[in-house]
Scaffold this motif. Sequence first.
Motif, PDB file in Angstrom:
ATOM      1  N   ILE A 121       4.358  -1.172  -1.977  1.00  0.00           N
ATOM      2  CA  ILE A 121       4.469  -1.905  -3.241  1.00  0.00           C
ATOM      3  C   ILE A 121       4.160  -1.025  -4.444  1.00  0.00           C
ATOM      4  O   ILE A 121       4.841  -1.100  -5.477  1.00  0.00           O
ATOM      5  N   LEU A 122       3.164  -0.145  -4.306  1.00  0.00           N
ATOM      6  CA  LEU A 122       2.661   0.579  -5.469  1.00  0.00           C
ATOM      7  C   LEU A 122       3.143   2.025  -5.564  1.00  0.00           C
ATOM      8  O   LEU A 122       3.026   2.635  -6.636  1.00  0.00           O
ATOM      9  N   ARG A 123       3.650   2.580  -4.491  1.00  0.00           N
ATOM     10  CA  ARG A 123       4.046   3.986  -4.529  1.00  0.00           C
ATOM     11  C   ARG A 123       5.524   4.220  -4.211  1.00  0.00           C
ATOM     12  O   ARG A 123       6.199   4.993  -4.875  1.00  0.00           O
ATOM     13  N   GLN A 124       6.033   3.542  -3.205  1.00  0.00           N
ATOM     14  CA  GLN A 124       7.434   3.767  -2.818  1.00  0.00           C
ATOM     15  C   GLN A 124       8.421   3.513  -3.959  1.00  0.00           C
ATOM     16  O   GLN A 124       9.370   4.293  -4.123  1.00  0.00           O
ATOM     17  N   PRO A 125       8.250   2.457  -4.779  1.00  0.00           N
ATOM     18  CA  PRO A 125       9.221   2.250  -5.873  1.00  0.00           C
ATOM     19  C   PRO A 125       9.300   3.410  -6.857  1.00  0.00           C
ATOM     20  O   PRO A 125      10.304   3.560  -7.563  1.00  0.00           O
ATOM     21  N   PHE A 126       8.255   4.231  -6.898  1.00  0.00           N
ATOM     22  CA  PHE A 126       8.244   5.378  -7.806  1.00  0.00           C
ATOM     23  C   PHE A 126       8.502   6.689  -7.065  1.00  0.00           C
ATOM     24  O   PHE A 126       8.237   7.774  -7.577  1.00  0.00           O
ATOM     25  N   LYS A 127       9.037   6.523  -5.823  1.00  0.00           N
ATOM     26  CA  LYS A 127       9.426   7.660  -4.992  1.00  0.00           C
ATOM     27  C   LYS A 127       8.254   8.601  -4.708  1.00  0.00           C
ATOM     28  O   LYS A 127       8.422   9.817  -4.656  1.00  0.00           O
ATOM     29  N   ARG A 128       7.091   8.004  -4.522  1.00  0.00           N
ATOM     30  CA  ARG A 128       5.910   8.782  -4.162  1.00  0.00           C
ATOM     31  C   ARG A 128       5.805   8.846  -2.644  1.00  0.00           C
ATOM     32  O   ARG A 128       6.093   7.865  -1.943  1.00  0.00           O
ATOM     33  N   PRO A 129       5.383   9.966  -2.090  1.00  0.00           N
ATOM     34  CA  PRO A 129       5.360  10.130  -0.630  1.00  0.00           C
ATOM     35  C   PRO A 129       4.212   9.359   0.014  1.00  0.00           C
ATOM     36  O   PRO A 129       3.242   8.971  -0.652  1.00  0.00           O
ATOM     37  N   ARG A 130       4.307   9.121   1.329  1.00  0.00           N
ATOM     38  CA  ARG A 130       3.195   8.566   2.077  1.00  0.00           C
ATOM     39  C   ARG A 130       2.011   9.501   1.943  1.00  0.00           C
ATOM     40  O   ARG A 130       2.148  10.717   2.000  1.00  0.00           O
ATOM     41  N   GLY A 131       0.853   8.928   1.797  1.00  0.00           N
ATOM     42  CA  GLY A 131      -0.357   9.692   1.551  1.00  0.00           C
ATOM     43  C   GLY A 131      -0.806   9.582   0.111  1.00  0.00           C
ATOM     44  O   GLY A 131      -2.004   9.692  -0.186  1.00  0.00           O
ATOM     45  N   SER A 132       0.148   9.328  -0.795  1.00  0.00           N
ATOM     46  CA  SER A 132      -0.198   9.199  -2.212  1.00  0.00           C
ATOM     47  C   SER A 132      -0.915   7.884  -2.506  1.00  0.00           C
ATOM     48  O   SER A 132      -1.459   7.708  -3.595  1.00  0.00           O
ATOM     49  N   GLU A 133      -0.922   6.965  -1.515  1.00  0.00           N
ATOM     50  CA  GLU A 133      -1.596   5.673  -1.714  1.00  0.00           C
ATOM     51  C   GLU A 133      -3.102   5.786  -1.480  1.00  0.00           C
ATOM     52  O   GLU A 133      -3.847   4.836  -1.729  1.00  0.00           O
ATOM     53  N   HIS A 134      -3.576   6.933  -1.029  1.00  0.00           N
ATOM     54  CA  HIS A 134      -5.006   7.164  -0.800  1.00  0.00           C
ATOM     55  C   HIS A 134      -5.621   7.887  -1.995  1.00  0.00           C
ATOM     56  O   HIS A 134      -4.929   8.602  -2.731  1.00  0.00           O
ATOM     57  N   ASP A 135      -6.919   7.709  -2.200  1.00  0.00           N
ATOM     58  CA  ASP A 135      -7.648   8.556  -3.132  1.00  0.00           C
ATOM     59  C   ASP A 135      -9.070   8.773  -2.632  1.00  0.00           C
ATOM     60  O   ASP A 135      -9.468   8.238  -1.582  1.00  0.00           O
ATOM     61  N   GLU A 136      -9.838   9.558  -3.390  1.00  0.00           N
ATOM     62  CA  GLU A 136     -11.162   9.968  -2.924  1.00  0.00           C
ATOM     63  C   GLU A 136     -12.177   8.845  -2.889  1.00  0.00           C
ATOM     64  O   GLU A 136     -13.263   8.979  -2.293  1.00  0.00           O
ATOM     65  N   TYR A 137     -11.872   7.678  -3.542  1.00  0.00           N
ATOM     66  CA  TYR A 137     -12.823   6.571  -3.562  1.00  0.00           C
ATOM     67  C   TYR A 137     -12.680   5.632  -2.364  1.00  0.00           C
ATOM     68  O   TYR A 137     -13.502   4.736  -2.171  1.00  0.00           O
ATOM     69  N   ASP A 138     -11.635   5.824  -1.559  1.00  0.00           N
ATOM     70  CA  ASP A 138     -11.386   4.879  -0.465  1.00  0.00           C
ATOM     71  C   ASP A 138     -12.555   4.786   0.513  1.00  0.00           C
ATOM     72  O   ASP A 138     -12.845   3.717   1.050  1.00  0.00           O
ATOM     73  N   GLN A 139     -13.247   5.886   0.731  1.00  0.00           N
ATOM     74  CA  GLN A 139     -14.333   5.904   1.706  1.00  0.00           C
ATOM     75  C   GLN A 139     -15.567   5.128   1.231  1.00  0.00           C
ATOM     76  O   GLN A 139     -16.394   4.714   2.039  1.00  0.00           O
ATOM     77  N   VAL A 140     -15.694   4.943  -0.084  1.00  0.00           N
ATOM     78  CA  VAL A 140     -16.887   4.277  -0.625  1.00  0.00           C
ATOM     79  C   VAL A 140     -16.523   2.965  -1.322  1.00  0.00           C
ATOM     80  O   VAL A 140     -17.291   2.443  -2.127  1.00  0.00           O
ATOM     81  N   SER A 141     -15.376   2.428  -1.009  1.00  0.00           N
ATOM     82  CA  SER A 141     -14.893   1.212  -1.658  1.00  0.00           C
ATOM     83  C   SER A 141     -14.938   0.028  -0.709  1.00  0.00           C
ATOM     84  O   SER A 141     -15.043   0.186   0.503  1.00  0.00           O
ATOM     85  N   ALA A 201      -2.111  -5.584  -5.280  1.00  0.00           N
ATOM     86  CA  ALA A 201      -0.695  -5.697  -4.953  1.00  0.00           C
ATOM     87  C   ALA A 201      -0.443  -6.957  -4.137  1.00  0.00           C
ATOM     88  O   ALA A 201      -1.232  -7.295  -3.254  1.00  0.00           O
ATOM     89  N   VAL A 202       0.662  -7.621  -4.443  1.00  0.00           N
ATOM     90  CA  VAL A 202       1.134  -8.782  -3.688  1.00  0.00           C
ATOM     91  C   VAL A 202       2.617  -8.568  -3.406  1.00  0.00           C
ATOM     92  O   VAL A 202       3.350  -8.042  -4.243  1.00  0.00           O
ATOM     93  N   LYS A 203       3.044  -8.950  -2.218  1.00  0.00           N
ATOM     94  CA  LYS A 203       4.454  -8.767  -1.849  1.00  0.00           C
ATOM     95  C   LYS A 203       5.364  -9.348  -2.934  1.00  0.00           C
ATOM     96  O   LYS A 203       5.145 -10.474  -3.399  1.00  0.00           O
TER      97      LYS A 203
END
Length: 301
Positions: A24-44, A76-78
């Motif tokens: 929903i948030l990355r593919q429409p902007f042609k961003r690759p898999r993996g771009s949906e992660h960031d450094e805060y995911d582990q502490v969120s 994000a919502v479908k």
Amino acid sequence: MRYTIITPSTPQELEQYFQLRWKILRQPFKRPRGSEHDEYDQVSEHCMLLDADKAPIGIGRLHFNSPEEAQIRFMAVKPDIQGEGHGVRIIQHLELRARDQGAARVIINSRDTTLGFYLKCGYELKEEADTMQNPMAEHQLVKYIDATNHIIYRPQWCHELQQTWQQRIPISDAMGIRIFQYTGREFECRALLARNINVHDTMFAGSIYSLATLTGWGMVQLQLQEKALQGGVVLAEGSIKYLKPLGEEPRAVVELDDMHGDMQLLKQGKNAHINVDVTVYDNDTPVAYFNGRYVVMAPRD
């Protein structure tokens, strides 16, 4: 349809969660898999909204920038079910988690396309982005957390409705009837048991009826505002089925699917007849079912 919010924890749930975030948030902007992660995911804190078939339909994340400031991201919502109130469910869940952990404020970054939604959820524009120069730029919004602004959606409308009840239906104030929550699709009111107690230490049947009546009335009024319609709401007929005594926490809940009628008749100068089903709970146990037939009287020139 019953929806549930979970914290994704198993490998399968996490895969579904990040897949939905990317799609929903990355593919429409042609961003690759993996771009949906960031450094805060582990502490969120992560949440995923499931439909009745346990299929994921929405996601969101909460992390703390400081002990006082929480941030909601990756909402994000479908796309095919957007506008049905699912985003409000996610916001409500994440805000409650922020409150529980002592946040003084919650911030959200938003593009133009979602700005209106967050404003309806009670957020204020803190820093406006220059979207003329950069259409992808994000505005920053903030909601300051206090004991009185727990209503997630249309908080100003709910405040005005509460004031109307206090001024025009003063017995509602004496009964301690308060608007507890509005999400756009669900409306809940509560009452103080101590102000409505009978000789059996349970709630007066008449008080249960009044709580249910006002809850249905309030939902009709809020939906009028959602549709930008005007009219005077009155109860034409009501019936209630009492299931058991209420002895702890009085709650009355109505969902949008529990309303039936055509409000658009008001545009033709005709009165609208709306049937509303309200469930009254003692904590989470249903104790009464109320059906009200409300008439919305069209404005007269």
